[in-house]
Design a protein around this motif. Structure first.
Motif: not given
Length: 241
Positions: A102-103, A131-138
């Motif tokens: 999903l991320a 949250k962490k997975l999406l933070q990695k891509v900004g």
């Protein structure tokens, strides 16, 4: 076959209907009671680019608090997407019941940018690292906790009687937490030995990790994390919901 269904009441009723339509029996014994929490939003939902639902419970809780709000939706799987559609959302992108996938789906959407955050509607217990997975891509994610799923304290007398009499053939487990609660209650009731007559159906390897210490009649793990795949392991075809 007779199945013991341990999901929250609304989800168990849907599954029971599908099983009964195929001449199986279902006994509903939810391991958790889902309730909406009081909530004062820090901002209007329209300030977010989209809303992410990782369960149908999240959809229902969001609608309880915001009956008229319409946002683009990312749903973790087909069942959650169906719940969103039934709740009046129309712009829905569905994943495959896996938070990591999903991320990736969200990260690859060209219509999203990093100008505004996305909203994740969740319960008090959150699985995965969205949250962490999406933070990695900004992509900034903000989480609103709109519901809680509180575990029940004991198994019903009906279920204990059926376990004692060997009248349960299989138990499908859809989350590690549900499986963990079930085993806690079975052990508290002194009925662990009855499980050696029952097949355990696991939606994921994480659930297998929880239940594999028990002497089941058999254990089956879905090759793919969806309901169809799970029930095909015992040769039952269910339409995807």
């Amino acid at each position: 076959m007779r199945f013991l269904l341990t999901r929250p009441l609304h989800d168990s009723r849907i599954l029971a209907h599908l099983l009964e339509a195929r001449d199986h029996e279902a006994v509903i014994e939810p391991m958790m009671e889902v309730r909406c929490r009081p909530f004062e939003p820090p901002t209007d939902p329209t300030s977010y680019q989209a809303v992410i639902f990782t369960s149908a419970n999240g959809v229902r809780a969001f609608r309880h608090h915001f009956p008229d709000s319409i946002l683009p939706v990312y749903a973790v799987g087909p069942a959650t997407a169906t719940a969103a559609r039934e709740a009046g959302f129309s712009d829905i992108t569905s994943g495959s019941r896996d938070v990591e996938k999903l991320a990736q789906l969200i990260a690859n959407d060209p219509e999203l940018d990093n100008s505004r955050p996305v909203l994740h509607v969740a319960g008090t217990h959150v699985a995965g690292e969205l949250k962490k997975l999406l933070q990695k891509v900004g992509i900034e994610l903000e989480r609103w906790v709109l519901y809680e799923a509180e575990k029940v304290n004991q198994l019903s007398g009906t279920t204990l009687e059926m376990l004692d009499q060997g009248k349960i053939d299989a138990i499908p487990f859809f989350s590690p937490r549900t499986a963990r609660i079930f085993l806690e209650l079975v052990r508290a009731a002194g009925r662990e030995e009855t499980l050696n007559q029952i097949k355990a159906l696991c939606l994921s390897a994480a659930i297998l990790d929880v239940i594999q210490s028990v002497n089941w009649q058999a254990i089956r793990v879905a090759p793919e994390p969806n309901q169809n795949s799970l029930f095909r392991e015992i040769n039952i075809e269910l339409e995807e919901i």
